[in-house]
Design an enzyme around this catalytic site. Sequence first.
Site, PDB file in Angstrom:
ATOM      1  N   GLY A  14     -26.163  28.437  -9.644  1.00  0.00           N
ATOM      2  CA  GLY A  14     -25.528  29.629 -10.193  1.00  0.00           C
ATOM      3  C   GLY A  14     -25.919  29.848 -11.642  1.00  0.00           C
ATOM      4  N   CYS A  15     -25.675  31.055 -12.122  1.00  0.00           N
ATOM      5  CA  CYS A  15     -26.095  31.380 -13.485  1.00  0.00           C
ATOM      6  C   CYS A  15     -25.226  30.681 -14.524  1.00  0.00           C
ATOM      7  CB  CYS A  15     -26.099  32.888 -13.688  1.00  0.00           C
ATOM      8  SG  CYS A  15     -24.616  33.750 -13.166  1.00  0.00           S
ATOM      9  N   TYR A  16     -23.917  30.734 -14.351  1.00  0.00           N
ATOM     10  CA  TYR A  16     -23.027  30.051 -15.296  1.00  0.00           C
ATOM     11  C   TYR A  16     -23.309  28.550 -15.319  1.00  0.00           C
ATOM     12  CZ  TYR A  16     -19.665  33.873 -16.195  1.00  0.00           C
ATOM     13  OH  TYR A  16     -19.047  35.028 -16.604  1.00  0.00           O
ATOM     14  N   CYS A  61     -26.472  27.403 -17.020  1.00  0.00           N
ATOM     15  CA  CYS A  61     -26.323  27.484 -18.477  1.00  0.00           C
ATOM     16  C   CYS A  61     -25.495  26.324 -19.022  1.00  0.00           C
ATOM     17  CB  CYS A  61     -25.685  28.826 -18.835  1.00  0.00           C
ATOM     18  SG  CYS A  61     -25.803  29.263 -20.578  1.00  0.00           S
TER      19      CYS A  61
END
Lengths: 352, 352, 352, 352
Positions: free
Chosen positions: C155-157, C160
Amino acid sequence: MATKAKIGVLGASGYTGSELVRMLLRHPRAEIAMLTADRRAGQAMRSVFPQFSPFDLPTLVSIEGQDWSTAGLDLVFCALPHATTQKVLKDLLAKAPDTKVVDLSADFRLSDTSAYARWYGHEHHAPELQKEAVYGLAEIHKREIKKAQLVANPGCYTTCAQLPLIPLLKNKAIETDGIVVDAKSGMTGAGRSAKEAMLFSEVSEGFHAYGVGGHRHMAELDQEFSAAAGKEVIVSFTPHLVPMNRGILSTIYVQGRRGKTPEELHEILLNFYDKADFVHVLPFGETPQTRHVRGSNWTFIGVAKDRVPGRAIVISALDNLVKGASGQAIQNMNLMLGYPETMGIDQVALFP
Amino acid sequence: MATKAKIGVLGASGYTGSELVRMLLRHPRAEIAMLTADRRAGQAMRSVFPQFSPFDLPTLVSIEGQDWSTAGLDLVFCALPHATTQKVLKDLLAKAPDTKVVDLSADFRLSDTSAYARWYGHEHHAPELQKEAVYGLAEIHKREIKKAQLVANPGCYTTCAQLPLIPLLKNKAIETDGIVVDAKSGMTGAGRSAKEAMLFSEVSEGFHAYGVGGHRHMAELDQEFSAAAGKEVIVSFTPHLVPMNRGILSTIYVQGRRGKTPEELHEILLNFYDKADFVHVLPFGETPQTRHVRGSNWTFIGVAKDRVPGRAIVISALDNLVKGASGQAIQNMNLMLGYPETMGIDQVALFP
Amino acid sequence: MATKAKIGVLGASGYTGSELVRMLLRHPRAEIAMLTADRRAGQAMRSVFPQFSPFDLPTLVSIEGQDWSTAGLDLVFCALPHATTQKVLKDLLAKAPDTKVVDLSADFRLSDTSAYARWYGHEHHAPELQKEAVYGLAEIHKREIKKAQLVANPGCYTTCAQLPLIPLLKNKAIETDGIVVDAKSGMTGAGRSAKEAMLFSEVSEGFHAYGVGGHRHMAELDQEFSAAAGKEVIVSFTPHLVPMNRGILSTIYVQGRRGKTPEELHEILLNFYDKADFVHVLPFGETPQTRHVRGSNWTFIGVAKDRVPGRAIVISALDNLVKGASGQAIQNMNLMLGYPETMGIDQVALFP
Amino acid sequence: MATKAKIGVLGASGYTGSELVRMLLRHPRAEIAMLTADRRAGQAMRSVFPQFSPFDLPTLVSIEGQDWSTAGLDLVFCALPHATTQKVLKDLLAKAPDTKVVDLSADFRLSDTSAYARWYGHEHHAPELQKEAVYGLAEIHKREIKKAQLVANPGCYTTCAQLPLIPLLKNKAIETDGIVVDAKSGMTGAGRSAKEAMLFSEVSEGFHAYGVGGHRHMAELDQEFSAAAGKEVIVSFTPHLVPMNRGILSTIYVQGRRGKTPEELHEILLNFYDKADFVHVLPFGETPQTRHVRGSNWTFIGVAKDRVPGRAIVISALDNLVKGASGQAIQNMNLMLGYPETMGIDQVALFP
């Protein structure tokens, strides 16, 4: 303390609805007595618009089932979708003949029933009301509005185009052929319905025109411009979407008639709006910005000389949700109820 | 592996400079050999543009003190302010007569030295270069660009207006009087200098026109439009600022000549750009959005029928930093160095 | 010329789909052979994403009715909604056992089938695939990805948050209690579905947190952080929405373990990512901005000293649609197909 | 009609200045008698802030040369830069000992002269005033404000952090170690000075932290938090910039003390602000958005349960130019002059 008028807002879950509530909450002579929102009926206004969380407001109700004859409303703002409006108002005015109405939809703006049918593709459902309705551009039709029971609040694009052009057309100061109105609007003008094309990611960081070459709002422009000029006037009009919430700016290209200079056009506007509470004409050569009228009921107008001889560029700016919708609606209410015209809508613009 | 041309970027601390670096870093036949930025001399490019932090780039140097005769540059992009440019390039081309130049300023765009003096208020400092310079709108002047030593890269507004209008003027398909170009630009078009009017808080959530009635860019339009039409053409042109970073959209109002219909105007554009690498004409009635060309070298053009008989609305959109500046500059470099025209500038638009 | 792999993109009408197409169009070893979009089946990609108008792309088709056994796809990117994914991939891999898959949904990210059931409230529809799937954070699991048939793109979150934290946890350099990840995302992270809360007018000019205290993405963080630390790690995590299109920034508050200083934490990250193609650790004390990685596959990481003794603030930034989704997916494809890891995803960031 | 107090605004060309004017223009008991702006002296307010174009306002004057003893001002708002403020107010209060002052700078917020010297790197120029000044957070220090001659208006970040945390610290309901305040502000918080880093193109479409690990505003937080807790409290605090004009949102991570649950923390806040005019505590689990307080003097506070046992996430939102600056300043003026606390600052939030 003066009594307060009992006010209903039909269609309170959209942006024009919330703007009405925002201003009515601070209007000294208005009491918000009814808020409707069919799909959100039973909910608190704070769940639809959290900014109202600290305030006491009526629970949202459905229109269906309202008994207008006992509701005791002095005035109703109608911010319902096109067509629904006609049916609701026909019923409401039959049951509550003393209630006044300011309608924010386009349904009663065309006085010519055949023009309505042509633009909207069907017969009007309340043709007798359509004829009675007064077109609510206060700066032009103030006298009729004061006596009206049903006022058709003008559209946002058309208010922005009419305020600078009508005085020029009335004075026969510009050529009626070849007028170009290049209009740009913030996103709230498109309403609050969930459409892909209106998502933040689709709209931010970009710019585009839409409805190029033909747009329903033009019917209203044709009617009012032709009345002002005393002859048929059809302008080129292109709406665009700006990645901002509020504001309309119209860049209008005109040709002075019989040698009228840009400076003379400016003078005409200056005189026409000399005593207007909500129209401000800037010094010649200055042009307005939407941000400087944000949240206020003001329209700013500027006139500049084009480098093409004989031509002028006229630019007008307003907040589409205030002077372009709910502020103008309350201005009409004030006139209809005999209140001072600026009451409750004299907020100074919020910039930045 | 093919050899790489040694490239200099003069004025690398502005947005056109960083765009050149962005694209040149991925250009298979270019080596970034020199970056200048007078006020930031001695600093790393990453301290001026942190996006380049992971890349190896020359340290920024001052122009003063460069020995052009030994620098060995094959081509220089000049992104310096107006007027400075003339002096720097005069010196550079005297010392390094084999270096080619793509100039991104307005300094060499006007071939008529007296027109230059009239618009800019002073004599040109390098009049002999002004006469030699080739106007770098590749879609129109490709042959001359291929042979040029000094190419004047067109302005962003003017590229956006010329690409749709020049084919129509060349074909004498539209009236030359009464053309209106209503142009809207993102903020990067205003550059990177620290001015109050360009602060985020001043610019966001609002829209306005500027330079209304007269703008230096018009000199360039007058020159190219008149050349295309074979007669003097002066258009009404109003630039506006949109709260977005990139993109220009021009809404152009024209009248078909001798009965030419909007559909026929569309056909002319379709044929003219049939084989163009960077101009795309949309199907009739569709109009472009700036977001769909963002970060790419494409210009999209649409044509729609106005409801006023005989009139058409032509809309063009491009990225002002790419096709409107640095992408077009590299396109010119490719032509001047004999590379494929699309090399290094074929990125697909970044949307959303 | 090297042969090209035949690629399918399932779910091409969303933003991760369009990003895949944007990059694959310029990937030297990829051919876009199939694009699916159930609700838009039969339409051209240009009508869903006008930026692709100049390009030749397959017409959108429906997934239903595809015969995977004869489609001849070398690799499929699956960008379908949660749950649908499991059924489609189960069927696809049964019929086309040689096709490789990079799945961009959350469906195969949890290796523990019971954790999946707990977080998602139902049994997994393809538990045997769930066990086989490799978690596709290339910087951590490169070796397994190279051999995998099914890769679950992170996932993007979580990408990061993991890139800065995993090296610190693996090195036991920070306390595992009390870690706070305060994350901020651009709007494209919410996808392209038409919801009121995602309208421009709802989202622009404002900021808010959502899913406070509990968010499904945490399951993925718990799994990976606990694996890295060798013990259970549960962080406080709050996602927020920023009125911008692209970018995630995570502000992470940690306490050095056994006297580890912020400078030492920085050193660990610097060493860990010394040879990484897409992770860049800034000099100590500098912190990243989302705009400087926009449109690129880079993650930038910065470390600063907190004024509270022993504490450090670690900040990471990436483009949620590139390194947070489609760029990372192509990075995984490159590893799975034996291509150079950076092929087709080496675009420099687009700023401004 | 009640008499109006004569008000001066020192530093009227910045955003806090224009906000004061916006609200004072509609305040029933205030008359704007003097506007200063050194660099714009002699100009009309409309040329600095065009939104005031329709209003009658004093011409901007320079501070130098004002004779405070004869100016007859009842109250002065001082929105001058740091340090200048000390000299101007020392002079003003010496010459006009009956004039009251609300200072919007940071110059008088620290009561401890040595703390001032430590954070600002020099001795205070008016140490006797520094000791007398009352810290103007009305919800906490109302009694002292009513009697004060000089009120130091709190900072925007610190107001947003104090309103939720002070009641919890006073009640010893949370651990004083490990508090994290992750704060996000709109761009107007950075003021109106022309800096490259604040240009639209630098700031829009991106997000970043700044001043990480140390920020002058912390001195104010340390002072007030320690006073509330009765012991030294030092929080982790990271400010970020959001691409929007107005609003601050603070995401605050706390640990309940001695088993205090998130629900109990919520209850404490609810009780504390039960009668507050400008602080609204949302129902448990709901969290605020900056857009819903825009343009208003409200602070909204929400409390949610973190998934980490014993921890709560408290989120507060306000408009940095209103409750974070000019609205709070007028609130203080109202208290100092014996007016109703909400007079002139009861505007409803402008959303969207």
